[in-house]
Design a protein around this motif. Sequence first.
Motif, PDB file in Angstrom:
ATOM      1  N   GLU A  13       4.418  -4.908  11.157  1.00 27.50           N
ATOM      2  CA  GLU A  13       4.019  -3.951  10.131  1.00 27.50           C
ATOM      3  C   GLU A  13       5.281  -3.345   9.526  1.00 27.50           C
ATOM      4  O   GLU A  13       5.921  -2.485  10.113  1.00 27.50           O
ATOM      5  CB  GLU A  13       3.123  -2.866  10.727  1.00 27.50           C
ATOM      6  CG  GLU A  13       1.800  -3.406  11.258  1.00 27.50           C
ATOM      7  CD  GLU A  13       0.918  -2.315  11.839  1.00 27.50           C
ATOM      8  OE1 GLU A  13       1.294  -1.131  11.715  1.00 27.50           O
ATOM      9  OE2 GLU A  13      -0.134  -2.650  12.415  1.00 27.50           O
ATOM     10  N   ILE A  14       5.632  -3.838   8.356  1.00 27.29           N
ATOM     11  CA  ILE A  14       6.839  -3.388   7.673  1.00 27.29           C
ATOM     12  C   ILE A  14       6.453  -2.974   6.261  1.00 27.29           C
ATOM     13  O   ILE A  14       5.897  -3.777   5.511  1.00 27.29           O
ATOM     14  CB  ILE A  14       7.912  -4.492   7.637  1.00 27.29           C
ATOM     15  CG1 ILE A  14       8.302  -4.892   9.068  1.00 27.29           C
ATOM     16  CG2 ILE A  14       9.129  -4.044   6.839  1.00 27.29           C
ATOM     17  CD1 ILE A  14       9.258  -6.062   9.134  1.00 27.29           C
ATOM     18  N   GLY A  15       6.723  -1.726   5.908  1.00 23.89           N
ATOM     19  CA  GLY A  15       6.325  -1.239   4.604  1.00 23.89           C
ATOM     20  C   GLY A  15       4.822  -1.121   4.508  1.00 23.89           C
ATOM     21  O   GLY A  15       4.128  -0.771   5.469  1.00 23.89           O
ATOM     22  N   TRP A  29      15.550   1.296   3.115  1.00 24.22           N
ATOM     23  CA  TRP A  29      14.834   1.631   1.891  1.00 24.22           C
ATOM     24  C   TRP A  29      14.401   3.083   1.880  1.00 24.22           C
ATOM     25  O   TRP A  29      14.323   3.709   0.814  1.00 24.22           O
ATOM     26  CB  TRP A  29      13.585   0.750   1.744  1.00 24.22           C
ATOM     27  CG  TRP A  29      13.872  -0.712   1.586  1.00 24.22           C
ATOM     28  CD1 TRP A  29      15.034  -1.363   1.864  1.00 24.22           C
ATOM     29  CD2 TRP A  29      12.958  -1.699   1.110  1.00 24.22           C
ATOM     30  NE1 TRP A  29      14.911  -2.703   1.587  1.00 24.22           N
ATOM     31  CE2 TRP A  29      13.642  -2.934   1.143  1.00 24.22           C
ATOM     32  CE3 TRP A  29      11.640  -1.664   0.692  1.00 24.22           C
ATOM     33  CZ2 TRP A  29      13.039  -4.116   0.747  1.00 24.22           C
ATOM     34  CZ3 TRP A  29      11.030  -2.842   0.295  1.00 24.22           C
ATOM     35  CH2 TRP A  29      11.735  -4.072   0.312  1.00 24.22           C
ATOM     36  N   ARG A  30      14.077   3.620   3.061  1.00 24.75           N
ATOM     37  CA  ARG A  30      13.578   4.983   3.135  1.00 24.75           C
ATOM     38  C   ARG A  30      14.570   5.909   3.851  1.00 24.75           C
ATOM     39  O   ARG A  30      14.229   7.042   4.187  1.00 24.75           O
ATOM     40  CB  ARG A  30      12.244   5.006   3.903  1.00 24.75           C
ATOM     41  CG  ARG A  30      11.109   4.255   3.176  1.00 24.75           C
ATOM     42  CD  ARG A  30      10.647   5.005   1.967  1.00 24.75           C
ATOM     43  NE  ARG A  30       9.579   4.288   1.244  1.00 24.75           N
ATOM     44  CZ  ARG A  30       9.053   4.761   0.136  1.00 24.75           C
ATOM     45  NH1 ARG A  30       9.466   5.911  -0.377  1.00 24.75           N
ATOM     46  NH2 ARG A  30       8.100   4.069  -0.487  1.00 24.75           N
ATOM     47  N   GLY A  68       5.955   2.423   5.932  1.00 24.22           N
ATOM     48  CA  GLY A  68       6.178   2.570   4.502  1.00 24.22           C
ATOM     49  C   GLY A  68       6.089   4.020   4.061  1.00 24.22           C
ATOM     50  O   GLY A  68       5.922   4.934   4.869  1.00 24.22           O
ATOM     51  N   GLY A  69       6.189   4.238   2.765  1.00 20.33           N
ATOM     52  CA  GLY A  69       6.132   5.581   2.208  1.00 20.33           C
ATOM     53  C   GLY A  69       5.215   5.631   1.013  1.00 20.33           C
ATOM     54  O   GLY A  69       4.611   4.635   0.622  1.00 20.33           O
ATOM     55  N   ASP A  70       5.124   6.820   0.423  1.00 17.26           N
ATOM     56  CA  ASP A  70       4.233   7.016  -0.719  1.00 17.26           C
ATOM     57  C   ASP A  70       4.968   7.023  -2.049  1.00 17.26           C
ATOM     58  O   ASP A  70       4.462   6.527  -3.049  1.00 17.26           O
ATOM     59  CB  ASP A  70       3.460   8.332  -0.565  1.00 17.26           C
ATOM     60  CG  ASP A  70       2.543   8.314   0.651  1.00 17.26           C
ATOM     61  OD1 ASP A  70       1.972   7.240   0.935  1.00 17.26           O
ATOM     62  OD2 ASP A  70       2.410   9.357   1.306  1.00 17.26           O
ATOM     63  N   GLY A  71       6.155   7.596  -2.077  1.00 20.79           N
ATOM     64  CA  GLY A  71       6.895   7.697  -3.319  1.00 20.79           C
ATOM     65  C   GLY A  71       7.583   6.407  -3.688  1.00 20.79           C
ATOM     66  O   GLY A  71       7.793   5.519  -2.852  1.00 20.79           O
ATOM     67  N   PRO A  72       7.940   6.240  -4.960  1.00 22.20           N
ATOM     68  CA  PRO A  72       8.642   5.020  -5.395  1.00 22.20           C
ATOM     69  C   PRO A  72      10.039   4.935  -4.812  1.00 22.20           C
ATOM     70  O   PRO A  72      10.666   5.948  -4.491  1.00 22.20           O
ATOM     71  CB  PRO A  72       8.682   5.182  -6.922  1.00 22.20           C
ATOM     72  CG  PRO A  72       8.625   6.660  -7.142  1.00 22.20           C
ATOM     73  CD  PRO A  72       7.741   7.202  -6.065  1.00 22.20           C
ATOM     74  N   ARG A  96       6.353  -5.609   1.406  1.00 18.20           N
ATOM     75  CA  ARG A  96       6.356  -4.772   0.205  1.00 18.20           C
ATOM     76  C   ARG A  96       6.179  -3.315   0.599  1.00 18.20           C
ATOM     77  O   ARG A  96       5.400  -2.994   1.502  1.00 18.20           O
ATOM     78  CB  ARG A  96       5.230  -5.163  -0.754  1.00 18.20           C
ATOM     79  CG  ARG A  96       5.182  -4.293  -2.018  1.00 18.20           C
ATOM     80  CD  ARG A  96       4.044  -4.667  -2.933  1.00 18.20           C
ATOM     81  NE  ARG A  96       2.730  -4.367  -2.391  1.00 18.20           N
ATOM     82  CZ  ARG A  96       2.163  -3.154  -2.410  1.00 18.20           C
ATOM     83  NH1 ARG A  96       2.814  -2.116  -2.909  1.00 18.20           N
ATOM     84  NH2 ARG A  96       0.954  -2.983  -1.911  1.00 18.20           N
ATOM     85  N   ASP A  97       6.892  -2.437  -0.070  1.00 17.98           N
ATOM     86  CA  ASP A  97       6.743  -0.993   0.099  1.00 17.98           C
ATOM     87  C   ASP A  97       6.706  -0.391  -1.301  1.00 17.98           C
ATOM     88  O   ASP A  97       7.709  -0.430  -2.027  1.00 17.98           O
ATOM     89  CB  ASP A  97       7.907  -0.432   0.916  1.00 17.98           C
ATOM     90  CG  ASP A  97       7.708   1.038   1.280  1.00 17.98           C
ATOM     91  OD1 ASP A  97       6.786   1.677   0.725  1.00 17.98           O
ATOM     92  OD2 ASP A  97       8.474   1.553   2.113  1.00 17.98           O
ATOM     93  N   THR A  98       5.581   0.137  -1.692  1.00 12.44           N
ATOM     94  CA  THR A  98       5.327   0.663  -3.035  1.00 12.44           C
ATOM     95  C   THR A  98       5.870  -0.293  -4.104  1.00 12.44           C
ATOM     96  O   THR A  98       5.359  -1.376  -4.266  1.00 12.44           O
ATOM     97  CB  THR A  98       5.881   2.091  -3.204  1.00 12.44           C
ATOM     98  OG1 THR A  98       7.289   2.119  -2.975  1.00 12.44           O
ATOM     99  CG2 THR A  98       5.180   3.053  -2.251  1.00 12.44           C
ATOM    100  N   ASN A  99       6.966   0.078  -4.784  1.00 15.61           N
ATOM    101  CA  ASN A  99       7.432  -0.710  -5.936  1.00 15.61           C
ATOM    102  C   ASN A  99       8.570  -1.672  -5.609  1.00 15.61           C
ATOM    103  O   ASN A  99       9.251  -2.155  -6.513  1.00 15.61           O
ATOM    104  CB  ASN A  99       7.898   0.233  -7.056  1.00 15.61           C
ATOM    105  CG  ASN A  99       9.079   1.081  -6.631  1.00 15.61           C
ATOM    106  OD1 ASN A  99       9.081   1.636  -5.535  1.00 15.61           O
ATOM    107  ND2 ASN A  99      10.082   1.199  -7.484  1.00 15.61           N
TER     108      ASN A  99
END
Length: 202
Positions: free
Chosen positions: A133-135, A200-201, A47-51, A160-163
Amino acid sequence: MTVRRRAILAAVGAVAAAGCGWSQDPGGDSAGGDEETPRPTLAESGGGDGPIEVDAGRLLLTIEDLDAGAWRETDVQTTKTCNTFRRGNEDYSFVIESCAEVFEDEAAASEEFDAAVDRAPKLLGERADREPEIGGKTAVFTNDGGFPRSDGPTIRLLFRDTNATGRIDFTEEIRSDTAEIPQYGIADVSVWGARMHDRWRG
């Protein structure tokens, strides 16, 4: 029509991972004595940190993410945030539905993900003992045929990944005890989820 569902945790196919941005982690279980029975690897996609600021329709699984030539995209129950793929013949029917939703903030996405996790056992019966482990968060639920409701998915992957949230439902109906039937399981669904999430990323 009699439908026989196979045991999901025992029927897992291998999917090639060349050229993709996700990894697969080896795992093993002890199966009595000193011997170990290898368990299928489960794909990962960090996953990442930003929306996430992409339209949900661009976050879905695509036909290119699946086995070449085996699946076809359909318009069954397809919306702007879901799409459906089918594979089958007179002996079996497989359906994949992928959905994604982008929320205004992480709190709203987290609330929806948690609600989906709470709803899933009512449809599928049990949560898997191993999950990819996804997002940022992932949950997998399976129905091996023992749960009373038989018209729902065989495997459901939620992540789920952030929003943003994602869902992949894999449903199978087997109509033959003698035909050669392709085998799909949690490992395959995790690969599809990782490929979907990579977008998504990307």
